[in-house]
Design a protein around this motif. Sequence first.
Motif, PDB file in Angstrom:
ATOM      1  N   LYS A  84      -3.206  -4.851 -20.348  1.00  0.00           N
ATOM      2  CA  LYS A  84      -2.301  -5.295 -19.296  1.00  0.00           C
ATOM      3  C   LYS A  84      -2.706  -6.665 -18.777  1.00  0.00           C
ATOM      4  CE  LYS A  84      -0.238  -3.935 -14.888  1.00  0.00           C
ATOM      5  NZ  LYS A  84      -0.155  -2.879 -13.835  1.00  0.00           N
ATOM      6  N   GLU A  85      -4.016  -6.917 -18.660  1.00  0.00           N
ATOM      7  CA  GLU A  85      -4.488  -8.203 -18.145  1.00  0.00           C
ATOM      8  C   GLU A  85      -4.036  -9.354 -19.032  1.00  0.00           C
ATOM      9  OE1 GLU A  85      -8.573 -10.451 -16.637  1.00  0.00           O
ATOM     10  OE2 GLU A  85      -8.701  -8.526 -17.689  1.00  0.00           O
ATOM     11  N   ALA A  86      -4.119  -9.151 -20.354  1.00  0.00           N
ATOM     12  CA  ALA A  86      -3.690 -10.201 -21.275  1.00  0.00           C
ATOM     13  C   ALA A  86      -2.200 -10.478 -21.129  1.00  0.00           C
ATOM     14  CB  ALA A  86      -4.022  -9.804 -22.709  1.00  0.00           C
ATOM     15  N   LEU A  87      -1.431  -9.425 -20.963  1.00  0.00           N
ATOM     16  CA  LEU A  87       0.018  -9.582 -20.844  1.00  0.00           C
ATOM     17  C   LEU A  87       0.401 -10.375 -19.591  1.00  0.00           C
ATOM     18  CD1 LEU A  87       1.151  -5.961 -21.808  1.00  0.00           C
ATOM     19  CD2 LEU A  87       1.405  -7.997 -23.216  1.00  0.00           C
ATOM     20  N   LEU A  88      -0.337 -10.185 -18.518  1.00  0.00           N
ATOM     21  CA  LEU A  88       0.040 -10.774 -17.236  1.00  0.00           C
ATOM     22  C   LEU A  88      -0.050 -12.291 -17.206  1.00  0.00           C
ATOM     23  CD1 LEU A  88      -1.578  -8.229 -14.750  1.00  0.00           C
ATOM     24  CD2 LEU A  88       0.850  -8.503 -15.314  1.00  0.00           C
ATOM     25  N   TYR A  89      -0.861 -12.883 -18.045  1.00  0.00           N
ATOM     26  CA  TYR A  89      -1.021 -14.339 -18.045  1.00  0.00           C
ATOM     27  C   TYR A  89       0.067 -15.057 -18.854  1.00  0.00           C
ATOM     28  CZ  TYR A  89      -5.622 -14.013 -15.848  1.00  0.00           C
ATOM     29  OH  TYR A  89      -6.655 -13.790 -14.969  1.00  0.00           O
ATOM     30  N   ALA A  90       0.822 -14.311 -19.647  1.00  0.00           N
ATOM     31  CA  ALA A  90       1.796 -14.929 -20.551  1.00  0.00           C
ATOM     32  C   ALA A  90       3.092 -15.281 -19.828  1.00  0.00           C
ATOM     33  CB  ALA A  90       2.095 -13.984 -21.713  1.00  0.00           C
ATOM     34  N   ASP A  91       3.684 -16.418 -20.206  1.00  0.00           N
ATOM     35  CA  ASP A  91       5.013 -16.778 -19.709  1.00  0.00           C
ATOM     36  C   ASP A  91       6.092 -16.051 -20.489  1.00  0.00           C
ATOM     37  OD1 ASP A  91       4.494 -18.804 -17.614  1.00  0.00           O
ATOM     38  OD2 ASP A  91       3.533 -19.876 -19.251  1.00  0.00           O
TER      39      ASP A  91
END
Length: 319
Positions: A172-179
Amino acid sequence: MAEITVIGSINMDIVALTNQYPKHGETLFGHSVTNLCGGKGANQAVACARLGKSVNMIGSIGIDAYGKEIEKNFKQHQIETSFLKRVENESTGCAIITVDATAENTMLVVKGANDSLNEHDIQEAFSQIDNSKVLLVQMEIPEAVVIRAMMEAKSKRMFIILDPAPAEGVTKEALLYADVITPNLQETKHLTGIEVTSIETAIEAGKFFDQTFGIKNCIIKMADKGALLYENGKTTFIEAIPVNAVDTVGAGDSYAGALACAIADGESLESAARFAAIVAALKVSKLGAQSGLPTIEQLNEYCVENNLTYYGLRTKQLR
Protein backbone atom coordinates in the motif's frame (compact mmCIF):
# COMPACT_ATOMS: atom_id res chain seq x y z
CA MET A 1 19.44 16.42 -17.98
CA ALA A 2 17.11 13.74 -19.15
CA GLU A 3 13.37 14.30 -19.44
CA ILE A 4 12.52 10.86 -18.04
CA THR A 5 14.17 8.87 -15.25
CA VAL A 6 13.62 5.12 -15.14
CA ILE A 7 14.48 3.00 -12.11
CA GLY A 8 14.13 -0.75 -12.34
CA SER A 9 15.33 -4.18 -13.29
CA ILE A 10 17.95 -4.90 -15.92
CA ASN A 11 18.16 -8.44 -17.32
CA MET A 12 19.39 -10.51 -20.19
CA ASP A 13 16.42 -12.39 -21.69
CA ILE A 14 16.95 -15.91 -23.00
CA VAL A 15 13.94 -16.31 -25.29
CA ALA A 16 12.84 -19.68 -26.65
CA LEU A 17 10.10 -20.03 -29.28
CA THR A 18 7.90 -23.13 -29.27
CA ASN A 19 4.49 -24.32 -30.44
CA GLN A 20 3.39 -25.16 -26.91
CA TYR A 21 4.76 -25.21 -23.39
CA PRO A 22 6.07 -28.51 -22.02
CA LYS A 23 4.10 -30.06 -19.18
CA HIS A 24 5.81 -30.81 -15.89
CA GLY A 25 8.51 -33.40 -16.54
CA GLU A 26 7.98 -33.30 -20.32
CA THR A 27 10.59 -32.55 -22.98
CA LEU A 28 9.58 -30.74 -26.17
CA PHE A 29 11.60 -29.32 -29.05
CA GLY A 30 11.40 -25.59 -29.70
CA HIS A 31 12.08 -23.56 -32.84
CA SER A 32 14.83 -21.16 -31.75
CA VAL A 33 16.55 -19.45 -28.82
CA THR A 34 17.87 -15.89 -28.69
CA ASN A 35 19.62 -13.69 -26.12
CA LEU A 36 17.99 -10.27 -25.90
CA CYS A 37 18.49 -7.32 -23.55
CA GLY A 38 15.54 -7.04 -21.17
CA GLY A 39 14.24 -6.38 -17.67
CA LYS A 40 11.18 -4.19 -17.06
CA GLY A 41 13.22 -1.13 -16.15
CA ALA A 42 15.58 -1.47 -19.09
CA ASN A 43 12.72 -2.18 -21.49
CA GLN A 44 10.88 0.94 -20.39
CA ALA A 45 14.01 3.08 -20.68
CA VAL A 46 14.62 1.84 -24.24
CA ALA A 47 10.94 2.36 -25.09
CA CYS A 48 11.25 6.02 -24.08
CA ALA A 49 14.54 6.48 -25.92
CA ARG A 50 13.23 4.93 -29.14
CA LEU A 51 10.29 7.31 -28.96
CA GLY A 52 12.71 10.23 -28.96
CA LYS A 53 13.09 11.10 -25.28
CA SER A 54 16.26 11.64 -23.24
CA VAL A 55 16.44 9.05 -20.46
CA ASN A 56 18.32 8.36 -17.22
CA MET A 57 18.58 4.67 -16.30
CA ILE A 58 19.11 3.77 -12.65
CA GLY A 59 19.71 0.09 -11.95
CA SER A 60 22.28 -2.56 -11.15
CA ILE A 61 24.21 -4.99 -13.36
CA GLY A 62 26.96 -7.53 -12.84
CA ILE A 63 30.52 -7.16 -14.08
CA ASP A 64 30.10 -9.92 -16.64
CA ALA A 65 29.47 -10.51 -20.34
CA TYR A 66 25.73 -9.89 -20.05
CA GLY A 67 26.32 -6.65 -18.15
CA LYS A 68 28.74 -5.39 -20.80
CA GLU A 69 26.28 -6.21 -23.59
CA ILE A 70 23.45 -4.46 -21.78
CA GLU A 71 25.51 -1.34 -21.11
CA LYS A 72 26.55 -1.24 -24.76
CA ASN A 73 22.88 -1.44 -25.73
CA PHE A 74 21.99 1.48 -23.45
CA LYS A 75 24.72 3.62 -24.98
CA GLN A 76 23.56 2.75 -28.49
CA HIS A 77 20.16 4.14 -27.51
CA GLN A 78 21.82 7.25 -26.01
CA ILE A 79 20.49 6.38 -22.53
CA GLU A 80 22.41 7.98 -19.66
CA THR A 81 24.37 5.20 -17.91
CA SER A 82 26.29 7.15 -15.28
CA PHE A 83 23.76 6.02 -12.64
CA LEU A 84 24.25 2.31 -13.31
CA LYS A 85 25.62 0.31 -10.39
CA ARG A 86 28.11 -2.39 -11.33
CA VAL A 87 28.60 -5.18 -8.78
CA GLU A 88 31.26 -7.88 -8.63
CA ASN A 89 29.60 -10.42 -6.36
CA GLU A 90 26.37 -10.91 -8.35
CA SER A 91 25.68 -11.86 -11.95
CA THR A 92 23.54 -9.66 -14.19
CA GLY A 93 19.84 -10.48 -13.86
CA CYS A 94 18.53 -13.10 -16.25
CA ALA A 95 15.07 -14.08 -17.50
CA ILE A 96 14.30 -17.41 -19.17
CA ILE A 97 11.29 -16.80 -21.42
CA THR A 98 9.21 -19.23 -23.46
CA VAL A 99 6.89 -17.88 -26.16
CA ASP A 100 4.24 -20.21 -27.62
CA ALA A 101 2.34 -20.20 -30.90
CA THR A 102 -0.33 -17.84 -29.52
CA ALA A 103 2.38 -15.25 -28.65
CA GLU A 104 1.77 -15.67 -24.93
CA ASN A 105 4.76 -16.17 -22.66
CA THR A 106 6.00 -17.76 -19.47
CA MET A 107 8.94 -16.29 -17.60
CA LEU A 108 11.44 -17.42 -14.96
CA VAL A 109 13.50 -14.52 -13.58
CA VAL A 110 16.75 -14.72 -11.61
CA LYS A 111 17.19 -11.24 -10.10
CA GLY A 112 20.95 -11.37 -9.56
CA ALA A 113 22.49 -7.90 -9.40
CA ASN A 114 19.06 -6.21 -9.43
CA ASP A 115 18.73 -6.87 -5.69
CA SER A 116 22.01 -5.04 -5.03
CA LEU A 117 20.45 -1.62 -5.70
CA ASN A 118 19.92 0.21 -2.40
CA GLU A 119 18.52 3.45 -1.01
CA HIS A 120 21.95 5.12 -0.88
CA ASP A 121 22.33 4.51 -4.63
CA ILE A 122 18.99 6.25 -5.20
CA GLN A 123 19.85 9.25 -3.01
CA GLU A 124 23.20 9.62 -4.75
CA ALA A 125 21.59 9.53 -8.19
CA PHE A 126 18.82 11.99 -7.35
CA SER A 127 21.33 14.42 -5.90
CA GLN A 128 22.48 14.83 -9.51
CA ILE A 129 19.06 14.74 -11.22
CA ASP A 130 17.31 18.10 -11.45
CA ASN A 131 15.23 18.44 -14.58
CA SER A 132 13.47 15.11 -15.17
CA LYS A 133 9.72 15.51 -15.59
CA VAL A 134 8.69 11.89 -15.08
CA LEU A 135 9.77 8.97 -12.90
CA LEU A 136 8.95 5.52 -14.24
CA VAL A 137 9.33 2.66 -11.76
CA GLN A 138 8.28 -0.99 -11.30
CA MET A 139 8.53 -3.66 -8.57
CA GLU A 140 11.31 -5.96 -9.80
CA ILE A 141 13.82 -4.25 -7.50
CA PRO A 142 13.72 -4.03 -3.66
CA GLU A 143 10.61 -2.28 -2.34
CA ALA A 144 12.60 0.09 -0.10
CA VAL A 145 14.45 1.29 -3.22
CA VAL A 146 11.20 1.88 -5.08
CA ILE A 147 9.69 3.88 -2.22
CA ARG A 148 12.86 5.95 -1.75
CA ALA A 149 12.90 6.72 -5.48
CA MET A 150 9.29 7.89 -5.40
CA MET A 151 9.93 10.02 -2.32
CA GLU A 152 12.91 11.66 -4.03
CA ALA A 153 10.86 12.21 -7.18
CA LYS A 154 8.03 13.79 -5.16
CA SER A 155 10.48 16.25 -3.64
CA LYS A 156 11.49 17.27 -7.17
CA ARG A 157 7.85 17.50 -8.35
CA MET A 158 8.22 14.74 -10.91
CA PHE A 159 5.16 12.89 -12.21
CA ILE A 160 5.39 9.31 -10.91
CA ILE A 161 4.19 6.33 -12.95
CA LEU A 162 4.20 3.01 -11.11
CA ASP A 163 3.90 -0.17 -13.14
CA PRO A 164 2.88 -2.52 -10.28
CA ALA A 165 4.62 -5.60 -11.66
CA PRO A 166 5.03 -8.11 -10.27
CA ALA A 167 1.99 -7.49 -8.06
CA GLU A 168 3.38 -9.70 -5.28
CA GLY A 169 5.98 -7.02 -4.55
CA VAL A 170 3.51 -4.14 -4.26
CA THR A 171 2.50 -2.72 -0.87
CA LYS A 172 0.00 0.00 0.00
CA GLU A 173 2.85 2.40 0.81
CA ALA A 174 4.33 2.02 -2.66
CA LEU A 175 0.96 2.64 -4.27
CA LEU A 176 0.36 5.85 -2.33
CA TYR A 177 3.34 7.71 -3.80
CA ALA A 178 2.29 7.13 -7.43
CA ASP A 179 0.46 9.72 -9.53
CA VAL A 180 -0.89 6.88 -11.70
CA ILE A 181 -0.61 3.09 -11.61
CA THR A 182 -0.91 0.82 -14.66
CA PRO A 183 -1.90 -2.72 -13.57
CA ASN A 184 -2.74 -5.48 -16.05
CA LEU A 185 -5.53 -8.01 -15.48
CA GLN A 186 -3.47 -10.31 -13.26
CA GLU A 187 -2.06 -7.46 -11.18
CA THR A 188 -5.52 -5.90 -10.79
CA LYS A 189 -6.96 -9.18 -9.49
CA HIS A 190 -4.06 -9.65 -7.08
CA LEU A 191 -4.40 -6.12 -5.67
CA THR A 192 -8.20 -5.83 -5.61
CA GLY A 193 -9.56 -9.37 -5.71
CA ILE A 194 -11.66 -8.33 -8.70
CA GLU A 195 -11.45 -10.38 -11.89
CA VAL A 196 -11.76 -7.87 -14.71
CA THR A 197 -13.75 -9.37 -17.58
CA SER A 198 -15.62 -6.28 -18.81
CA ILE A 199 -15.69 -2.50 -18.73
CA GLU A 200 -18.05 -2.69 -15.76
CA THR A 201 -15.71 -4.85 -13.68
CA ALA A 202 -12.78 -2.63 -14.67
CA ILE A 203 -14.69 0.38 -13.35
CA GLU A 204 -15.38 -1.57 -10.16
CA ALA A 205 -11.63 -2.19 -9.79
CA GLY A 206 -10.86 1.49 -10.42
CA LYS A 207 -13.28 2.46 -7.65
CA PHE A 208 -11.67 -0.11 -5.36
CA PHE A 209 -8.22 1.41 -5.92
CA ASP A 210 -9.66 4.85 -5.15
CA GLN A 211 -11.79 4.00 -2.13
CA THR A 212 -9.46 1.39 -0.54
CA PHE A 213 -5.97 2.68 -1.36
CA GLY A 214 -6.68 6.34 -2.11
CA ILE A 215 -5.33 5.95 -5.65
CA LYS A 216 -7.12 8.59 -7.71
CA ASN A 217 -5.64 7.66 -11.11
CA CYS A 218 -5.16 4.24 -12.63
CA ILE A 219 -5.10 2.66 -16.06
CA ILE A 220 -6.29 -0.94 -16.00
CA LYS A 221 -4.80 -2.72 -19.00
CA MET A 222 -7.20 -5.31 -20.42
CA ALA A 223 -4.87 -6.84 -23.03
CA ASP A 224 -6.45 -6.98 -26.48
CA LYS A 225 -9.76 -5.67 -25.09
CA GLY A 226 -8.35 -2.22 -24.44
CA ALA A 227 -7.79 -0.22 -21.25
CA LEU A 228 -9.90 1.54 -18.65
CA LEU A 229 -8.72 4.95 -17.47
CA TYR A 230 -10.01 5.86 -14.02
CA GLU A 231 -9.18 9.48 -13.28
CA ASN A 232 -10.54 11.19 -10.16
CA GLY A 233 -13.78 9.23 -10.38
CA LYS A 234 -14.20 9.72 -14.12
CA THR A 235 -13.83 6.68 -16.38
CA THR A 236 -12.84 6.47 -20.04
CA PHE A 237 -12.56 3.24 -22.02
CA ILE A 238 -9.80 3.20 -24.62
CA GLU A 239 -10.08 0.54 -27.28
CA ALA A 240 -7.10 -1.59 -28.25
CA ILE A 241 -5.62 -1.30 -31.74
CA PRO A 242 -6.22 -4.64 -33.51
CA VAL A 243 -3.00 -6.31 -34.68
CA ASN A 244 -1.60 -9.74 -35.47
CA ALA A 245 0.22 -10.50 -32.20
CA VAL A 246 3.64 -12.11 -32.57
CA ASP A 247 5.23 -11.52 -29.16
CA THR A 248 3.58 -10.02 -26.06
CA VAL A 249 6.86 -9.87 -24.09
CA GLY A 250 7.48 -6.20 -23.32
CA ALA A 251 3.98 -5.05 -24.29
CA GLY A 252 3.35 -3.59 -20.84
CA ASP A 253 6.78 -1.97 -20.83
CA SER A 254 6.16 -0.32 -24.20
CA TYR A 255 2.85 0.96 -22.81
CA ALA A 256 4.51 2.41 -19.68
CA GLY A 257 7.30 4.00 -21.70
CA ALA A 258 4.86 5.59 -24.13
CA LEU A 259 2.76 6.88 -21.25
CA ALA A 260 5.83 8.51 -19.72
CA CYS A 261 6.76 10.15 -23.03
CA ALA A 262 3.32 11.69 -23.45
CA ILE A 263 3.22 12.93 -19.86
CA ALA A 264 6.68 14.44 -20.34
CA ASP A 265 5.22 16.27 -23.34
CA GLY A 266 2.53 17.75 -21.11
CA GLU A 267 -0.33 15.56 -22.34
CA SER A 268 -3.39 14.59 -20.32
CA LEU A 269 -3.71 11.03 -18.99
CA GLU A 270 -6.33 10.24 -21.62
CA SER A 271 -4.20 11.51 -24.48
CA ALA A 272 -1.20 9.65 -23.04
CA ALA A 273 -3.18 6.40 -22.72
CA ARG A 274 -4.37 6.63 -26.33
CA PHE A 275 -0.80 7.14 -27.47
CA ALA A 276 0.35 4.19 -25.37
CA ALA A 277 -2.30 1.95 -26.93
CA ILE A 278 -0.85 2.56 -30.40
CA VAL A 279 2.73 1.98 -29.25
CA ALA A 280 1.81 -1.27 -27.47
CA ALA A 281 -0.07 -2.53 -30.53
CA LEU A 282 2.94 -1.96 -32.76
CA LYS A 283 5.21 -3.63 -30.18
CA VAL A 284 3.24 -6.92 -29.96
CA SER A 285 3.36 -7.24 -33.75
CA LYS A 286 7.17 -7.66 -33.54
CA LEU A 287 9.51 -10.08 -31.75
CA GLY A 288 11.68 -8.96 -28.84
CA ALA A 289 11.01 -7.07 -25.62
CA GLN A 290 13.37 -4.31 -26.84
CA SER A 291 14.10 -5.09 -30.47
CA GLY A 292 10.35 -5.03 -31.11
CA LEU A 293 9.91 -1.56 -29.61
CA PRO A 294 9.03 1.02 -32.26
CA THR A 295 11.06 4.12 -32.99
CA ILE A 296 9.15 7.38 -33.31
CA GLU A 297 9.70 7.23 -37.08
CA GLN A 298 8.30 3.69 -37.31
CA LEU A 299 5.36 4.72 -35.15
CA ASN A 300 4.52 7.70 -37.34
CA GLU A 301 4.76 5.58 -40.48
CA TYR A 302 2.49 2.93 -38.90
CA CYS A 303 -0.06 5.58 -37.94
CA VAL A 304 -0.17 7.01 -41.46
CA GLU A 305 -0.51 3.55 -43.02
CA ASN A 306 -3.32 2.56 -40.65
CA ASN A 307 -5.15 5.89 -40.49
CA LEU A 308 -4.29 6.42 -36.83
CA THR A 309 -3.22 9.59 -35.10
CA TYR A 310 -2.01 10.86 -31.74
CA TYR A 311 -1.06 14.17 -30.17
CA GLY A 312 2.34 14.32 -31.90
CA LEU A 313 0.99 14.05 -35.45
CA ARG A 314 -0.14 17.27 -37.06
CA THR A 315 -3.03 15.79 -39.05
CA LYS A 316 -5.44 15.80 -36.13
CA GLN A 317 -5.39 15.10 -32.41
CA LEU A 318 -6.67 11.93 -30.78
CA ARG A 319 -8.57 13.45 -27.89
